[in-house]
Scaffold this motif. Sequence first.
Motif, PDB file in Angstrom:
ATOM      1  N   ALA A   1      -7.692   4.819  19.145  1.00  0.00           N
ATOM      2  CA  ALA A   1      -7.991   3.549  18.482  1.00  0.00           C
ATOM      3  C   ALA A   1      -6.948   3.345  17.395  1.00  0.00           C
ATOM      4  N   GLY A   2      -6.916   2.108  16.859  1.00  0.00           N
ATOM      5  CA  GLY A   2      -5.996   1.815  15.774  1.00  0.00           C
ATOM      6  C   GLY A   2      -4.630   1.382  16.271  1.00  0.00           C
ATOM      7  N   ASP A   3      -3.878   0.782  15.390  1.00  0.00           N
ATOM      8  CA  ASP A   3      -2.509   0.368  15.652  1.00  0.00           C
ATOM      9  C   ASP A   3      -1.786   0.348  14.307  1.00  0.00           C
ATOM     10  N   PRO A   4      -0.475   0.116  14.290  1.00  0.00           N
ATOM     11  CA  PRO A   4       0.249   0.189  13.011  1.00  0.00           C
ATOM     12  C   PRO A   4      -0.327  -0.696  11.911  1.00  0.00           C
ATOM     13  N   LYS A   5      -0.684  -1.934  12.251  1.00  0.00           N
ATOM     14  CA  LYS A   5      -1.213  -2.857  11.238  1.00  0.00           C
ATOM     15  C   LYS A   5      -2.540  -2.343  10.669  1.00  0.00           C
ATOM     16  N   THR A   6      -3.399  -1.869  11.551  1.00  0.00           N
ATOM     17  CA  THR A   6      -4.698  -1.351  11.113  1.00  0.00           C
ATOM     18  C   THR A   6      -4.531  -0.073  10.304  1.00  0.00           C
ATOM     19  N   MET A   7      -3.612   0.789  10.731  1.00  0.00           N
ATOM     20  CA  MET A   7      -3.359   2.025   9.999  1.00  0.00           C
ATOM     21  C   MET A   7      -2.920   1.723   8.567  1.00  0.00           C
ATOM     22  N   ARG A   8      -1.978   0.799   8.441  1.00  0.00           N
ATOM     23  CA  ARG A   8      -1.469   0.482   7.102  1.00  0.00           C
ATOM     24  C   ARG A   8      -2.550  -0.149   6.227  1.00  0.00           C
ATOM     25  N   ALA A   9      -3.333  -1.041   6.810  1.00  0.00           N
ATOM     26  CA  ALA A   9      -4.410  -1.679   6.046  1.00  0.00           C
ATOM     27  C   ALA A   9      -5.441  -0.652   5.583  1.00  0.00           C
ATOM     28  N   THR A  10      -5.739   0.323   6.442  1.00  0.00           N
ATOM     29  CA  THR A  10      -6.725   1.350   6.093  1.00  0.00           C
ATOM     30  C   THR A  10      -6.182   2.278   5.014  1.00  0.00           C
ATOM     31  N   VAL A  11      -4.906   2.635   5.127  1.00  0.00           N
ATOM     32  CA  VAL A  11      -4.264   3.449   4.090  1.00  0.00           C
ATOM     33  C   VAL A  11      -4.314   2.724   2.744  1.00  0.00           C
ATOM     34  N   GLN A  12      -4.013   1.436   2.747  1.00  0.00           N
ATOM     35  CA  GLN A  12      -4.045   0.652   1.510  1.00  0.00           C
ATOM     36  C   GLN A  12      -5.450   0.634   0.904  1.00  0.00           C
ATOM     37  N   ARG A  13      -6.456   0.458   1.739  1.00  0.00           N
ATOM     38  CA  ARG A  13      -7.841   0.458   1.244  1.00  0.00           C
ATOM     39  C   ARG A  13      -8.211   1.806   0.639  1.00  0.00           C
ATOM     40  N   ALA A  14      -7.803   2.880   1.299  1.00  0.00           N
ATOM     41  CA  ALA A  14      -8.116   4.221   0.797  1.00  0.00           C
ATOM     42  C   ALA A  14      -7.441   4.478  -0.549  1.00  0.00           C
ATOM     43  N   LEU A  15      -6.173   4.090  -0.664  1.00  0.00           N
ATOM     44  CA  LEU A  15      -5.457   4.282  -1.924  1.00  0.00           C
ATOM     45  C   LEU A  15      -6.093   3.473  -3.046  1.00  0.00           C
ATOM     46  N   ALA A  16      -6.505   2.252  -2.750  1.00  0.00           N
ATOM     47  CA  ALA A  16      -7.140   1.410  -3.760  1.00  0.00           C
ATOM     48  C   ALA A  16      -8.488   1.963  -4.201  1.00  0.00           C
ATOM     49  N   SER A  17      -9.128   2.738  -3.311  1.00  0.00           N
ATOM     50  CA  SER A  17     -10.453   3.301  -3.606  1.00  0.00           C
ATOM     51  C   SER A  17     -10.390   4.750  -4.073  1.00  0.00           C
ATOM     52  N   ASN A  18      -9.164   5.292  -4.214  1.00  0.00           N
ATOM     53  CA  ASN A  18      -8.972   6.699  -4.596  1.00  0.00           C
ATOM     54  C   ASN A  18      -9.669   7.645  -3.622  1.00  0.00           C
ATOM     55  N   VAL A  19      -9.538   7.345  -2.348  1.00  0.00           N
ATOM     56  CA  VAL A  19     -10.120   8.154  -1.274  1.00  0.00           C
ATOM     57  C   VAL A  19      -8.999   8.931  -0.587  1.00  0.00           C
ATOM     58  N   ALA A  20      -9.214  10.217  -0.343  1.00  0.00           N
ATOM     59  CA  ALA A  20      -8.206  11.056   0.316  1.00  0.00           C
ATOM     60  C   ALA A  20      -7.941  10.557   1.732  1.00  0.00           C
ATOM     61  N   ILE A  21      -6.662  10.593   2.139  1.00  0.00           N
ATOM     62  CA  ILE A  21      -6.261  10.066   3.445  1.00  0.00           C
ATOM     63  C   ILE A  21      -5.975  11.211   4.399  1.00  0.00           C
TER      64      ILE A  21
END
Length: 254
Positions: free
Chosen positions: A41-61
């Motif tokens: 599952a996932g694709d480059p756009k979704t991966m980047r968006a999820t990484v951004q959300r995690a960083l904004a929430s201080n969640v480990a990736i």
Amino acid sequence: MNKTVDLNSDMGESFGAYTIGNDTELMAYISSANVACGFHAGDPKTMRATVQRALASNVAIGAHPGLQDLIGFGRRPMEITPDEGYDLVLYQIGALLGMTQAEGGKLHHVKPHGALYNMAAKNKELALAVAKAVYKLDASLVLYGLAGSALIDAGREVGLQTASEVFADRTYQSDGNLTSRRSPNALIVDADQASKQVLRMIQEGKVMTQQGKEIDIEADTICIHGDGAHALAFAKEIHAKIQENGITIKRIKQ
């Protein structure tokens, strides 16, 4: 001494970043996100968006590599060699590592997905191949695996830090493996039942199996499946119950 536990969820398991499901809301209740890397599952756009959300929430990736099976969502076993397992894991981790670094973050862990996770839990050669791929790329990464499994043993053997994972929304068999999704009662759909199972695993190191047998279990990190119908409700309930019992929710320290 205050107990701590990591709370993780599988995320980014959609396409085009248009339908992230509960990912945005779930970020408030977890400490680690396992991001799909494009094979199941996932694709480059979704991966980047999820990484951004995690960083904004201080969640480990973490990277969440799976078998190359979009139609089966990576949950169907496939016959692969250890070499093939090594390559597909290395390829997917590398993709998410680059995406994370480009966004100014740091990759924290690796957790295989679905059938690959379950296959590596039992197959020592495949487990070693997965662990070696992680170690070769970045020996500081934490390897998440089923508590008591061959994958945890392999991670320790190659020199990785490991995190023994247990599940809030799954039932167990007497050998310590998860009940197959194809079997009745594989999934826990009641939030109260899930939170009670989680607390017992953390506090007592025990879980009741489908056979009515109590087994020992090590709980470093708790998984709530992000694609589950009850994921957000489970996350809220479990997050609250864990804190009410004086347990701190915190990412695994590298």
